[in-house]
Design a protein around this motif. Structure first.
Motif, PDB file in Angstrom:
ATOM      1  N   TYR A 220      47.120  33.123  52.296  1.00 52.05           N
ATOM      2  CA  TYR A 220      45.785  33.561  52.669  1.00 52.05           C
ATOM      3  C   TYR A 220      44.811  33.475  51.507  1.00 52.05           C
ATOM      4  N   ARG A 221      43.603  33.038  51.822  1.00 54.99           N
ATOM      5  CA  ARG A 221      42.502  33.124  50.867  1.00 54.99           C
ATOM      6  C   ARG A 221      41.803  34.478  51.013  1.00 54.99           C
ATOM      7  N   ASN A 222      41.869  35.039  52.234  1.00 53.48           N
ATOM      8  CA  ASN A 222      41.335  36.370  52.489  1.00 53.48           C
ATOM      9  C   ASN A 222      42.507  37.239  52.938  1.00 53.48           C
ATOM     10  N   GLU A 223      42.821  38.263  52.179  1.00 48.57           N
ATOM     11  CA  GLU A 223      44.024  39.064  52.429  1.00 48.57           C
ATOM     12  C   GLU A 223      44.031  39.722  53.806  1.00 48.57           C
ATOM     13  N   ARG A 224      42.872  39.943  54.393  1.00 46.79           N
ATOM     14  CA  ARG A 224      42.872  40.584  55.707  1.00 46.79           C
ATOM     15  C   ARG A 224      43.594  39.727  56.749  1.00 46.79           C
ATOM     16  N   GLU A 225      43.715  38.424  56.498  1.00 46.11           N
ATOM     17  CA  GLU A 225      44.364  37.543  57.456  1.00 46.11           C
ATOM     18  C   GLU A 225      45.841  37.855  57.636  1.00 46.11           C
TER      19      GLU A 225
END
Length: 307
Positions: A220-225
């Motif tokens: 992930y580039r965005n941890e929320r993913e």
């Protein structure tokens, strides 16, 4: 059985004479009264969120922590893969207070509590690039909220051939529906980005074969993913998850795990500010959207048919 018209059933009712009802769920596996004997940050954040709820709201709290001697959420049996009509709403593979297959989901009456709520909030850590076991088990068992069979009597509870025949029949189009559609769900996850495990090259310090781990290829580039499967399951099932209510924060970065506990949260000013802003957006969205209609009927339909 008369099923209300979907447009009327799902229509928000901003002036109904009842309070808003929200369900807040902590999804860490840790519990204070079990191994490891330390409380989770998810539980602490859940209580922080409850304290920020508007006066007059009914706030329902649940901690899915993995306590010794407590029933666990049983695994989904994949009935839907045999026939959608075999996947019963609410799940009848298990039932409450069973002495041979105790199931935490049923013992906590979570189907009913989800049904009676206008909105849900889920708070938990990222475990190995994904949601916790507790959350994954819960949402696997919520497959039945998407099109599940509300009439187990038509398939003699669990007759696969009868279910397959029902799914092929015109009657099925009138039965299958999204049973919790119209509600709002919010997700807050947190990550330590590897804590003290990583070296300056971004690779785990303990690795001998460091060439097998490429930091640039991590998922992930965005941890929320890490929670995207849960978010999209909700959206698939008619549960509203606005982007602004899907949030991640970093907690415990570059710390030893021993130094990253619930009582350390006071040192995480940026993360707490991010969390509080997420909570405030949740409250504003739920209030602006209005009350979900027909929750009493939805709660009744979410009671167990398994004796």
């Amino acid at each position: 059985m008369n099923i209300p018209d979907d447009e009327e059933r799902l229509k928000p009712h901003p002036h109904d004479h009842r309070p808003f009802r929200v369900l807040l769920v902590a999804g860490s596996q840790r519990r204070l009264n079990s191994c490891p004997g330390l409380d989770s940050k998810a539980r602490a954040l859940m209580h922080r969120m409850a304290a920020r709820m508007p006066l007059g709201w009914q706030v329902d709290l649940e901690d899915l922590g993995n306590e010794h001697g407590r029933p666990k959420i049983q695994a989904c049996n994949g009935c839907v893969s045999s026939s959608m009509a075999l996947c019963v709403w609410p799940c009848n593979c298990y039932g409450p207070d069973s002495d041979h297959q105790p199931d935490l989901l049923w013992n906590l009456h979570l189907y009913e509590r989800l049904a009676r709520s206008d909105a849900w909030a889920f708070i938990g850590p990222i475990n190995w690039y994904g949601p916790t076991t507790s959350f994954k088990l819960l949402f696997d068992r919520l497959v039945c909220m998407n099109g599940g069979n509300p009439r187990p009597d038509l398939i003699e509870k669990k007759n696969t051939l009868m279910a397959q025949a029902l799914e092929r029949s015109p009657q099925w189009r009138d039965l299958s529906r999204n049973h919790l559609e119209g509600r709002t769900a919010a997700f807050f996850c947190y990550s330590d980005l590897g804590a003290k495990d990583l070296g300056p090259d971004g690779r785990p310090k303990l690795l001998k074969h460091k060439e097998w781990f490429e930091p640039g290829d991590e998922p992930y580039r965005n941890e929320r993913e890490a929670y995207q499967a849960l978010v999209w399951q909700c959206r698939y099932s008619g549960i509203e998850v606005p982007d602004c209510l899907w949030q991640c924060a970093t907690i415990g970065v570059d710390r030893l795990y021993s130094d990253d506990q619930a009582d350390s949260l006071i040192q995480e000013g940026s993360a707490l500010a991010t969390f509080d802003a997420w909570v405030d957006r949740f409250c504003a969205h739920v209030e602006q959207k209005g009350l979900i209609g027909d929750v009493l009927d939805a709660e009744r339909r979410a009671r167990s048919t398994t004796q």
